[in-house]
Design a protein around this motif. Structure first.
Motif, short mmCIF file in Angstrom:
data_model
loop_
_atom_site.label_atom_id
_atom_site.label_comp_id
_atom_site.label_asym_id
_atom_site.label_seq_id
_atom_site.Cartn_x
_atom_site.Cartn_y
_atom_site.Cartn_z
N ALA C 105 0.84 -1.19 0.00
CA ALA C 105 0.00 0.00 0.00
C ALA C 105 0.88 1.24 0.00
CB ALA C 105 -0.89 0.01 1.24
N THR C 106 0.50 2.24 -0.81
CA THR C 106 1.31 3.46 -0.83
C THR C 106 1.02 4.35 0.36
OG1 THR C 106 -0.33 4.44 -2.26
CG2 THR C 106 1.60 3.52 -3.32
N ASN C 107 -0.13 4.14 1.03
CA ASN C 107 -0.36 4.82 2.30
C ASN C 107 0.28 3.99 3.39
OD1 ASN C 107 -1.31 6.10 4.52
ND2 ASN C 107 -3.47 5.81 4.10
N SER C 110 -1.59 2.64 6.55
CA SER C 110 -2.49 1.48 6.50
C SER C 110 -1.69 0.19 6.44
CB SER C 110 -3.45 1.60 5.32
OG SER C 110 -2.76 1.52 4.13
N ASN C 111 -0.44 0.23 5.89
CA ASN C 111 0.45 -0.93 6.02
C ASN C 111 0.62 -1.31 7.48
OD1 ASN C 111 1.03 -1.30 3.39
ND2 ASN C 111 2.94 -0.15 3.40
N HIS C 192 -5.78 2.36 0.98
CA HIS C 192 -4.38 2.00 0.82
C HIS C 192 -3.64 2.96 -0.10
CE1 HIS C 192 -6.83 0.18 -2.18
NE2 HIS C 192 -5.81 -0.18 -2.90
N GLY C 197 -9.43 5.11 4.97
CA GLY C 197 -9.41 3.71 5.31
C GLY C 197 -10.66 3.32 6.06
N THR C 262 0.84 -8.56 -3.90
CA THR C 262 0.83 -7.12 -3.65
C THR C 262 0.40 -6.32 -4.87
OG1 THR C 262 3.16 -7.07 -4.23
CG2 THR C 262 2.62 -7.22 -1.90
N ALA C 271 -2.02 -4.23 -3.04
CA ALA C 271 -1.80 -4.27 -1.60
C ALA C 271 -2.47 -5.45 -0.92
CB ALA C 271 -2.24 -2.97 -0.94
N ILE C 274 -5.17 -5.76 2.20
CA ILE C 274 -5.54 -4.51 2.88
C ILE C 274 -6.93 -4.04 2.47
CG2 ILE C 274 -4.98 -2.07 3.00
CD1 ILE C 274 -2.20 -2.71 3.39
N MET C 275 -7.24 -4.11 1.15
CA MET C 275 -8.54 -3.57 0.74
C MET C 275 -9.70 -4.39 1.30
SD MET C 275 -9.68 -2.06 -2.89
CE MET C 275 -10.51 -3.45 -3.59
N ASN C 278 -10.05 -3.47 4.88
CA ASN C 278 -10.61 -2.13 5.01
C ASN C 278 -12.11 -2.15 4.84
OD1 ASN C 278 -8.94 -0.06 5.73
ND2 ASN C 278 -8.05 0.18 3.71
#
Lengths: 129, 90, 301
Positions: C105-107, C110-111, C192, C197, C262, C271, C274-275, C278
């Motif tokens: 994730a680029t955020n 949230s990682n 992400h 989020g 990923t 990611a 993560i999604m 979320n």
């Protein structure tokens, strides 16, 4: 003393967070009204979050959101993301605690018809006898 | 920018003091909502936009609604039809 | 002249604060009897009012001493905003430099909250679940929690609400509702990639639902959000989150591999887990916020 003032004016976020903590603490101690007590607790919460987040901030760096993921990420570009993540958890837990304590307050009011903590304690003792 | 930050922080302290000194519970609640909004601006200045969004939605939105509904239940909204004396309740 | 202004100011303050005219439930004698007993000599020296003042002064002094100690501690803390502070260590280096490679994730926040420290956030979801359950136990409308007086009051409220003319509110909500829901879903699904989020998106969705209930009433909301649906979403989201975390940690907590992969960082479908997490957290939070509102105002979903 001048040394201390210089440090405090540099660390102004921490100083203000501690002042807020004091205000929340004293309103938690001195107010008899339950709603005021809950608001004092919330102010204390916020001050602790402010204190924690201020440690993650580093001058001249940006929020930890990568704009261009194809370039290798340099640590020197971004602030510390760890305190932000911890505080995010804390805020939501704070809401849960607030909602729970407000529900308890409503039930207490329905039973004793008052919000004054002293009176509630007296009425509860009267019931026990 | 630093001046703006310090102004916001002083505003936070003023809001906290007046929220704990206000006599009317509705005033306390509205001041606390302003406190939350200032807090979310400070999160932006601290480079934490995630916190800013969450604080604005949760602190100023949902928290205030819950407090208002509690004030309605405990008949603390003076001057409205929710304001009733003690006698009617028994 | 000054007295007159003072009187006017007192009246104004009373008007702002609302005039207190409640009858005391507890008599002063009872209050006097229930006060904590201070040592005898204090009793002899001080009057009751002064004793209360002493308590207040003691609390204030204690608070001031506490605040002063904390302020002294600030002197020994690292400088605010300085590079190379102790917080900028190998943990931060790992999270920032390896985050995109390992989780995707680029955020970066949230990682951390959803994968590196996923169990932390799982515990937080459980706290939300427990809080909603406790509120339900305390405020639910049934024969043990509500008296006849409460029911009469609620019936009166409902009658007034049905007669109220809410045309303005309804037309504004009709215009705003899609925008609020769209923004909530955007914040939720882009957790992400951009700030936001599960928690913030869920809170926005919950606030939208609260607004909708205010304008159109409980019956309209029940068409898609009854108590049954609420229970299903709440439990399913929590179970999904728990099993995903177990899967992620069993298939290699240190390398953080997963079958989803990923993907390309920066794309919407990337990611790994993560999604989905979320979305689960967002649904849980939205349901919980709406449930808080519904139980606080009506006592039922």
């Amino acid at each position: 003393m001048s040394n201390a003032i210089a440090t405090w004016s540099g660390d102004y976020y921490q100083v203000f967070a501690i002042i807020l903590f004091g205000i929340g603490f004293i309103s938690l101690l001195l107010h008899k009204n339950l709603i005021k007590k809950i608001i004092g607790l919330n102010i204390m919460d916020s001050s602790v979050y402010l204190f924690l987040t201020s440690f993650g901030f580093i001058d001249g760096r940006v929020a930890p959101i990568v704009a261009d993921p194809s370039v290798p990420v340099q640590m020197e570009t971004y602030i510390n993301p760890l305190p932000t993540g911890l505080v995010l958890t804390g805020i939501v837990v704070g809401v849960s605690v607030t909602a729970f304590s407000l529900a308890l307050t409503q039930r207490l009011y329905k039973k004793y018809h008052t919000l004054n903590l002293d009176e509630i304690i007296i009425l509860a003792k009267r019931e026990e006898v | 920018m630093e001046l703006f930050t310090i102004l916001l922080l002083i505003g936070l302290v003023v809001c906290a003091v007046s929220a704990s000194l206000a006599k009317n519970l509705l005033n306390t609640l509205l001041i606390f909502m302003a406190f939350s909004l200032m807090m979310s601006m400070i999160w932006l200045l601290l480079q934490a936009p995630d916190l800013a969004i969450t604080e604005a939605a949760v602190g100023a939105g949902v928290d205030t609604v819950l407090f208002l509904l509690t004030l309605k239940t405990i008949h603390a909204l003076k001057g409205t039809r929710f304001d009733k004396g003690h006698d009617e309740k028994h | 002249m000054t007295k007159n202004i003072k009187e006017q100011w007192r009246q104004f303050a009373a008007w702002v604060n609302g005039v207190e005219n409640d009858e005391p439930v507890v008599t002063p004698e009872e209050k006097r009897a229930a006060r904590p007993h201070l040592p005898g000599f204090v009793h002899r020296v001080l009057s009751e009012k002064n004793e209360l003042r002493l308590y207040h002064a003691f609390s204030a002094v204690m608070c001031l001493v506490f605040t002063g100690t904390l302020l002294l501690t600030v002197l020994f803390l690292p400088t605010f905003g300085g590079a190379g502070n102790p917080t900028e260590n190998e943990v931060m280096e790992r999270y920032v430099e390896k985050g995109i490679e390992e989780v995707g994730a680029t955020n970066l926040i949230s990682n951390i909250i959803l994968v590196y420290r996923g169990f932390d956030t799982f515990g937080e979801s459980c706290v939300l679940f427990l809080a909603a359950t406790c509120v339900m136990i305390l405020l639910r409308k049934d024969e043990k929690n509500t008296t006849a007086y409460d029911l009469a009051e609620r019936a009166e409220d409902a009658e007034i609400e049905s007669e109220e003319n809410t045309t303005v509110l309804r037309s504004v909500v009709r215009m705003l509702m899609p925008v609020i829901l769209l923004f909530g879903v955007y914040v939720l699904l882009n957790g992400h990639l951009s700030p936001g989020g599960g928690f913030s998106g869920g809170a926005i969705l919950g606030a939208g639902l609260i607004l909708f209930e205010n304008a159109f009433g409980l019956e309209k909301v029940r068409r898609f959000m009854s108590e049954h649906v609420y229970h299903i979403i709440k439990v399913a989201a929590l179970y999904f989150y728990g099993f995903t975390m177990i899967y992620v940690f069993f298939t290699g907590a240190n390398d953080l591999h997963s079958i989803i992969g990923t993907g390309i960082p920066g794309m919407i479908f990337s990611a790994g887990v993560i999604m989905p997490i979320n979305v689960a957290v967002g649904l849980e939070v939205a349901c919980t916020m709406y449930a808080f509102y519904a139980f606080f105002s009506k006592g039922e979903l």
